[in-house]
Design a protein around this motif. Structure first.
Motif, PDB file in Angstrom:
ATOM      1  N   ALA A 382      -9.360   5.056  -3.606  1.00 24.88           N
ATOM      2  CA  ALA A 382      -8.435   4.277  -2.769  1.00 24.88           C
ATOM      3  C   ALA A 382      -7.785   5.110  -1.673  1.00 24.88           C
ATOM      4  O   ALA A 382      -7.463   4.601  -0.600  1.00 24.88           O
ATOM      5  N   LEU A 383      -7.582   6.390  -1.937  1.00 21.78           N
ATOM      6  CA  LEU A 383      -6.764   7.207  -1.039  1.00 21.78           C
ATOM      7  C   LEU A 383      -7.361   7.313   0.358  1.00 21.78           C
ATOM      8  O   LEU A 383      -6.636   7.372   1.348  1.00 21.78           O
ATOM      9  N   THR A 384      -8.690   7.313   0.447  1.00 22.79           N
ATOM     10  CA  THR A 384      -9.330   7.423   1.764  1.00 22.79           C
ATOM     11  C   THR A 384      -9.077   6.191   2.627  1.00 22.79           C
ATOM     12  O   THR A 384      -9.254   6.249   3.838  1.00 22.79           O
ATOM     13  N   ALA A 385      -8.687   5.085   1.992  1.00 18.88           N
ATOM     14  CA  ALA A 385      -8.423   3.850   2.742  1.00 18.88           C
ATOM     15  C   ALA A 385      -6.940   3.490   2.728  1.00 18.88           C
ATOM     16  O   ALA A 385      -6.572   2.340   2.952  1.00 18.88           O
ATOM     17  N   LYS A 386      -6.077   4.483   2.511  1.00 21.85           N
ATOM     18  CA  LYS A 386      -4.645   4.183   2.364  1.00 21.85           C
ATOM     19  C   LYS A 386      -4.056   3.553   3.628  1.00 21.85           C
ATOM     20  O   LYS A 386      -3.181   2.681   3.537  1.00 21.85           O
ATOM     21  N   ASP A 387      -4.502   3.989   4.808  1.00 24.91           N
ATOM     22  CA  ASP A 387      -3.965   3.424   6.049  1.00 24.91           C
ATOM     23  C   ASP A 387      -4.328   1.953   6.184  1.00 24.91           C
ATOM     24  O   ASP A 387      -3.490   1.128   6.589  1.00 24.91           O
ATOM     25  N   GLU A 388      -5.590   1.606   5.849  1.00 27.48           N
ATOM     26  CA  GLU A 388      -6.007   0.206   5.941  1.00 27.48           C
ATOM     27  C   GLU A 388      -5.243  -0.663   4.939  1.00 27.48           C
ATOM     28  O   GLU A 388      -4.818  -1.777   5.275  1.00 27.48           O
ATOM     29  N   PHE A 389      -5.070  -0.170   3.712  1.00 29.07           N
ATOM     30  CA  PHE A 389      -4.329  -0.954   2.724  1.00 29.07           C
ATOM     31  C   PHE A 389      -2.879  -1.169   3.164  1.00 29.07           C
ATOM     32  O   PHE A 389      -2.302  -2.236   2.945  1.00 29.07           O
ATOM     33  N   GLU A 391      -1.682  -1.065   6.434  1.00 29.95           N
ATOM     34  CA  GLU A 391      -1.584  -1.837   7.676  1.00 29.95           C
ATOM     35  C   GLU A 391      -2.034  -3.283   7.501  1.00 29.95           C
ATOM     36  O   GLU A 391      -1.431  -4.205   8.055  1.00 29.95           O
ATOM     37  N   VAL A 392      -3.109  -3.492   6.745  1.00 31.71           N
ATOM     38  CA  VAL A 392      -3.680  -4.838   6.628  1.00 31.71           C
ATOM     39  C   VAL A 392      -3.041  -5.637   5.504  1.00 31.71           C
ATOM     40  O   VAL A 392      -2.767  -6.832   5.651  1.00 31.71           O
ATOM     41  N   TYR A 393      -2.783  -4.985   4.362  1.00 40.47           N
ATOM     42  CA  TYR A 393      -2.319  -5.717   3.174  1.00 40.47           C
ATOM     43  C   TYR A 393      -0.898  -5.369   2.746  1.00 40.47           C
ATOM     44  O   TYR A 393      -0.392  -5.956   1.783  1.00 40.47           O
ATOM     45  N   ASP A 394      -0.271  -4.414   3.428  1.00 40.40           N
ATOM     46  CA  ASP A 394       1.080  -3.971   3.055  1.00 40.40           C
ATOM     47  C   ASP A 394       1.109  -3.506   1.597  1.00 40.40           C
ATOM     48  O   ASP A 394       2.022  -3.815   0.839  1.00 40.40           O
ATOM     49  N   LYS A 395       0.077  -2.754   1.213  1.00 44.46           N
ATOM     50  CA  LYS A 395      -0.041  -2.249  -0.150  1.00 44.46           C
ATOM     51  C   LYS A 395       0.031  -0.724  -0.163  1.00 44.46           C
ATOM     52  O   LYS A 395      -0.606  -0.057   0.663  1.00 44.46           O
ATOM     53  N   ASP A 396       0.794  -0.196  -1.119  1.00 43.12           N
ATOM     54  CA  ASP A 396       0.864   1.250  -1.308  1.00 43.12           C
ATOM     55  C   ASP A 396      -0.205   1.710  -2.283  1.00 43.12           C
ATOM     56  O   ASP A 396      -0.609   0.965  -3.187  1.00 43.12           O
ATOM     57  N   ILE A 397      -0.647   2.949  -2.120  1.00 42.84           N
ATOM     58  CA  ILE A 397      -1.611   3.554  -3.032  1.00 42.84           C
ATOM     59  C   ILE A 397      -0.860   4.400  -4.060  1.00 42.84           C
ATOM     60  O   ILE A 397       0.003   5.197  -3.696  1.00 42.84           O
TER      61      ILE A 397
END
Length: 458
Positions: A382-389, A391-397
């Protein structure tokens, strides 16, 4: 040094220690209940479910799901220990709390995501509104449901599985259960079909309450904008000759001379040389190049030629164009590209051109999962996509600490300017590992690329 201090010391090496520390107090209280819950009889432990439901149920129940989290997690832990012979350990409890809080967790392979999911699934099922655990294929849905079923059966909660071959009545029965295991595609299409029925009694789902998505980066990053489409054939289709004529025109144009492709944005554009060649071929004058219908059909034919490759994006099976799912590598013969593109590929390949489809309902995974009251996700990457999560879903990793120090070394990604230099490296590295007696697994997105790697390496 106390219990909580021992854990803090253990996790100090993790970069997300601040996020871990926010959950540790809850975890501490869950662990403190361990000995007392182990002393409960089976009947007393199983009765906890009815007790929790009563405490939540209006009008007498005044507590919330968050209020009973500690006791519910302690109950699920002990039931798991008794029936699966595995006590969820500290890191799994931390992950379970993070899942309940709506975070996307990164949990390394082998750390026990299936066991981890039991605790937040149990807690959220107590509301009676249902929990969906989303997997990427039917096998995983059936496997995971079978693993956890003894735990939930003991705790008086029902477990269901929805698979591709099920009829509506079977789907309705399984969605009505407390916890349902289902693939992302089946859940999405069932939602679309439910919104097309004439009566509420024909629906198979009962709402979208809490969703836990396994391999969440694959579904909500890689496939986020993949449309789920329900369509029907139109009675009046465009004449097949039009597609055939433009397929012939496209075949007479050369890539990088007459037209250029943009694979990132899936586009094709004529060059000045291409425009001149078209004028000579059609003898229609420059008005052809300004005609919207002409440009639409030509663009379709060029995209079919340049961007969709046989044996990569589709196969010819039984005289028909069968699309290949780029994420699974499987054929999807019932799926068709929209907006005349499938017909353009059929014309290119010289097979029978089928009628075009009328879209009745469609939704992307990105929009579908936003309909849940709350959803969380699990994955090993998940960490490699933390910015997308974010910005797009307002989800923290939330990166879950491993139980033990990792012996595996994860190397940084390597980028090459050319395909040739990349293939040379793969061949060299494969040979080096092989000589050391190490087995090598090489993954690729397409069968064509896998064949190229094989020929280069051997």
């Amino acid at each position: 040094m106390g219990f909580i201090d021992d854990l803090k010391t253990k996790y100090d090496r993790w970069e997300n220690i601040k996020e871990i520390n926010k959950i540790l107090p809850l975890a501490r209280h869950i662990f403190l209940l361990e000995s007392s819950f182990q002393k409960l009889s089976d009947s007393a432990l199983a009765a906890k479910t009815a007790e929790f439901k009563q405490r939540l149920a209006p009008p007498t129940g005044r507590e919330t799901i968050d209020d009973i989290l500690i006791e519910a997690f302690a109950t699920a832990r002990e039931a798991t220990r008794r029936f699966l012979k595995k006590m969820p350990y500290e890191e799994q409890v931390l992950a379970g709390v993070a899942i309940h809080q709506g975070k996307v967790i990164e949990m390394k392979s082998g750390e026990g995501k299936t066991i981890t999911a039991i605790m937040p699934a149990y807690l959220n099922a107590l509301s009676g509104q249902g929990v969906h655990i989303i997997t990427t294929n039917d096998y995983l849905a059936q496997r995971d449901a079978a693993i956890v079923k003894p735990v939930f059966d003991f705790l008086n909660l029902t477990v269901g599985v929805v698979t591709e071959t099920m009829k509506p009545a079977e789907r309705r029965e399984n969605y009505a259960r407390d916890i349902t295991y289902v693939t992302n595609s089946e859940a999405g299409f069932d939602y679309l079909r439910d919104n097309m029925v004439m009566a509420d009694s024909e629906r198979v789902m009962r709402g979208l309450n809490f969703g836990l998505i396994d391999e969440v980066d694959s579904i909500l990053i890689d496939e986020a904008r993949t449309p789920l489409i329900i369509a029907k054939l139109l009675d009046q289709a465009k004449k097949n000759e039009i597609f055939v004529i433009f397929a012939d025109l496209a075949n007479r144009l050369e890539e990088n001379i007459d037209y250029e492709t943009d694979e990132k944005f899936f586009g094709v554009e004529l060059t000045p040389a291409g425009q001149e060649k078209l004028l000579a071929m059609t003898q229609g004058g420059e008005e052809f190049l300004r005609d919207a219908d002409f440009n639409y059909q030509l663009n379709l034919a060029l995209r079919a030629k340049a961007l969709y490759k046989k044996n990569r994006d589709y196969l010819i099976e039984g005289g028909e164009v069968a699309l290949v799912d780029e994420f699974t590598g499987r054929l999807t013969p019932d799926r068709r590209l929209m907006e005349d593109l499938h017909q353009a590929i059929e014309a290119k390949e010289g097979v029978k051109i089928k009628e075009e489809n009328l879209v009745l309902a469609q939704i992307t995974y990105q929009n579908f999962f936003r309909l849940y009251h709350q959803w969380s996700g699990m994955t090993g990457t998940a960490l490699t996509a933390k910015d997308e999560f974010r910005e797009v879903y307002d989800k923290d990793i939330f990166v879950v600490p491993t139980r033990e120090l990792l012996k595996r070394h994860d190397f940084a990604d390597i980028f090459y300017l050319t395909e040739e230099s990349k293939m040379k490296f793969i061949a060299s590295e494969t040979g080096r590992r092989h000589r050391k007696g190490q087995p090598v697994l090489i993954g690729s997105r397409t069968g064509e690329k896998a064949d190229l790697v094989f020929r280069t390496s051997y």
